[in-house]
Design an enzyme around this catalytic site. Structure first.
Site, PDB file in Angstrom:
ATOM      1  N   LYS A   1     -16.433   8.701  18.562  1.00  0.00           N
ATOM      2  CA  LYS A   1     -15.698   7.583  19.164  1.00  0.00           C
ATOM      3  C   LYS A   1     -16.213   6.260  18.616  1.00  0.00           C
ATOM      4  O   LYS A   1     -17.332   6.171  18.140  1.00  0.00           O
ATOM      5  CB  LYS A   1     -15.853   7.601  20.686  1.00  0.00           C
ATOM      6  CG  LYS A   1     -15.302   8.840  21.363  1.00  0.00           C
ATOM      7  CD  LYS A   1     -15.547   8.805  22.846  1.00  0.00           C
ATOM      8  CE  LYS A   1     -14.917  10.003  23.543  1.00  0.00           C
ATOM      9  NZ  LYS A   1     -15.559  11.266  23.169  1.00  0.00           N
TER      10      LYS A   1
ATOM     11  N   SER B   1     -13.880  13.779  29.095  1.00  0.00           N
ATOM     12  CA  SER B   1     -14.667  14.973  28.776  1.00  0.00           C
ATOM     13  C   SER B   1     -16.158  14.689  28.700  1.00  0.00           C
ATOM     14  O   SER B   1     -16.710  14.567  27.603  1.00  0.00           O
ATOM     15  CB  SER B   1     -14.200  15.544  27.432  1.00  0.00           C
ATOM     16  OG  SER B   1     -14.152  14.516  26.444  1.00  0.00           O
TER      17      SER B   1
ATOM     18  N   LYS C   1     -12.178   2.177  26.066  1.00  0.00           N
ATOM     19  CA  LYS C   1     -12.468   2.499  27.460  1.00  0.00           C
ATOM     20  C   LYS C   1     -13.950   2.344  27.760  1.00  0.00           C
ATOM     21  O   LYS C   1     -14.344   2.050  28.895  1.00  0.00           O
ATOM     22  CB  LYS C   1     -11.973   3.903  27.811  1.00  0.00           C
ATOM     23  CG  LYS C   1     -12.429   5.020  26.862  1.00  0.00           C
ATOM     24  CD  LYS C   1     -13.649   5.737  27.307  1.00  0.00           C
ATOM     25  CE  LYS C   1     -13.995   6.868  26.358  1.00  0.00           C
ATOM     26  NZ  LYS C   1     -15.184   7.633  26.743  1.00  0.00           N
TER      27      LYS C   1
ATOM     28  N   ASP D   1      -9.141   9.225  30.551  1.00  0.00           N
ATOM     29  CA  ASP D   1     -10.462   8.988  29.959  1.00  0.00           C
ATOM     30  C   ASP D   1     -11.110   7.737  30.542  1.00  0.00           C
ATOM     31  O   ASP D   1     -12.326   7.684  30.777  1.00  0.00           O
ATOM     32  CB  ASP D   1     -10.323   8.861  28.442  1.00  0.00           C
ATOM     33  CG  ASP D   1     -11.595   9.265  27.708  1.00  0.00           C
ATOM     34  OD1 ASP D   1     -12.605   9.567  28.370  1.00  0.00           O
ATOM     35  OD2 ASP D   1     -11.586   9.270  26.466  1.00  0.00           O
TER      36      ASP D   1
END
Length: 353
Positions: free
Chosen positions: A111, A146, A199, A258
């Site tokens: 990410k 997750s 996020k 998320d």
């Protein structure tokens, strides 16, 4: 779909969790770790004591310290390396035959953004520039709400496989049909990547607000929900400015799902970092944001949102975007404004029409 040979490059918490989930589905999974103690603990104790302690790993999962071995003759190669080291990691195995001829499906769990001389780049763009030309528009981005701990324990988790190549998205989705995982496909590669990176920025601010609820009578649950909604709006605006193609990306598990788990979960490092800014005066250790990034190991864990904040700020300046929450975190980390002053400015004085 069982019995596939999979190499996972990177044995951090998320790489290990994803690897053991795939192994749980009957696949032959090998994970590469650069730390000898990680290799030894996975192979001998079926546990990643350094990054995922206390969780038993599946017996189908093995580890190696040889990155060439991990990448060779694998039908799927999944990258879990930190964003800053993604390209250099790929270069270490790029010459194996199944990469040179494009027979392996390559996906990533990484990410964030990758800094370059021409500004921050997205993860898939960085990967494909380091891989052979046959991988252009072929790689797959894996994301969703997750936390590694729950994935490793087999708790139900939804994930998205996003790719410009529908076939590769479906192949990765089929690979992820294992106990505990609910996989979906997406072709909005930009939107999914932006959700996964931005996020974390919102979650840092959420954590700070959550800590402030304990010391200020102004803030509570209602205000936290207001912040999340406004944060999702900023993620969507950033996504469309970067080239996202589907509005539903932001209202599905990639976006709101998320964001929700990152802001609220007890496992969330970005939420924790925001709380530590208030509760332990974490920022007193650093001069500004650049100093924080350069010395991030002093934090004791990796707050990805603090790093992503810098690159979101650069993108916003380039595109003329005004994102109040993301900009506010940048100012807080740069020591330009106190967290409580920013929260009052953002929430109390802002007209949210």
């Amino acid at each position: 779909m069982a019995g596939k040979k999979v190499g996972v490059i990177g044995a951090g918490a998320w790489g290990t969790a994803f690897a053991t989930a795939l192994a749980r589905g009957g696949n032959e999974v090998q994970v590469w770790a650069m730390e000898p103690d990680v290799v030894e603990s996975i192979n001998k104790s079926h546990e990643n004591i350094r990054y995922l302690p206390g969780i038993e790993l599946h017996e189908n999962l093995t580890a190696t310290g040889d990155i060439i071995e991990c990448a060779t003759d694998k039908e799927f190669i999944i990258l879990g390396s930190p964003s800053l080291y993604l390209a250099s990691t790929i270069k270490q195995f790029v010459n194996v035959p199944n990469i040179q001829n494009g027979t392996s499906v390559v996906g990533t769990l990484t990410k964030g953004f990758v800094p370059t001389e021409n500004g921050p780049k997205l993860i898939l763009e960085t990967m494909e520039s380091a891989l052979p030309e046959c991988y252009a528009h072929q790689t797959v981005y894996i994301a969703g709400p997750s936390h590694a701990e729950e994935v490793a324990m087999g708790k139900v988790t939804g994930l998205v496989a996003a790719s410009e190549n529908p076939r590769n998205s479906i192949r990765l989705r089929e690979l992820m049909k294992v106990p505990g995982l609910l996989p979906y496909s997406s072709f909005d590669i930009v939107g999914v990547q932006i959700c996964a990176a931005a996020k974390n920025v919102i979650a840092v601010v959420y954590g700070a607000l959550d800590a402030l609820t304990e010391v200020s009578s102004l803030f509570g649950d209602n205000c936290e929900s207001l912040l999340m909604a406004a944060g999702l709006n900023e993620i969507q605006r950033l996504g469309f400015a970067m080239g996202a193609t589907h509005a539903e990306t932001f209202t599905s598990i990639s976006g709101v799902g998320d964001l929700d788990v990152t802001c609220k979960s007890k496992y969330g490092r970005n939420r924790r970092f925001g709380q530590d800014i208030i509760k332990t005066n974490m920022l007193d250790r650093f001069k500004n944001l650049d100093d924080l990034i350069a010395n991030v190991k002093l934090v004791g864990y990796l707050p990805e949102g603090a790093i992503a904040c810098k690159y979101v700020h650069q993108i916003c300046e380039e595109k003329g975007l005004k994102l109040q929450i993301c900009d506010g975190l940048y100012r807080i980390l740069n020591k330009e404004i106190k967290p409580l002053d920013f929260m009052r400015e953002l929430i109390v004085e802002t007209n949210w029409e």
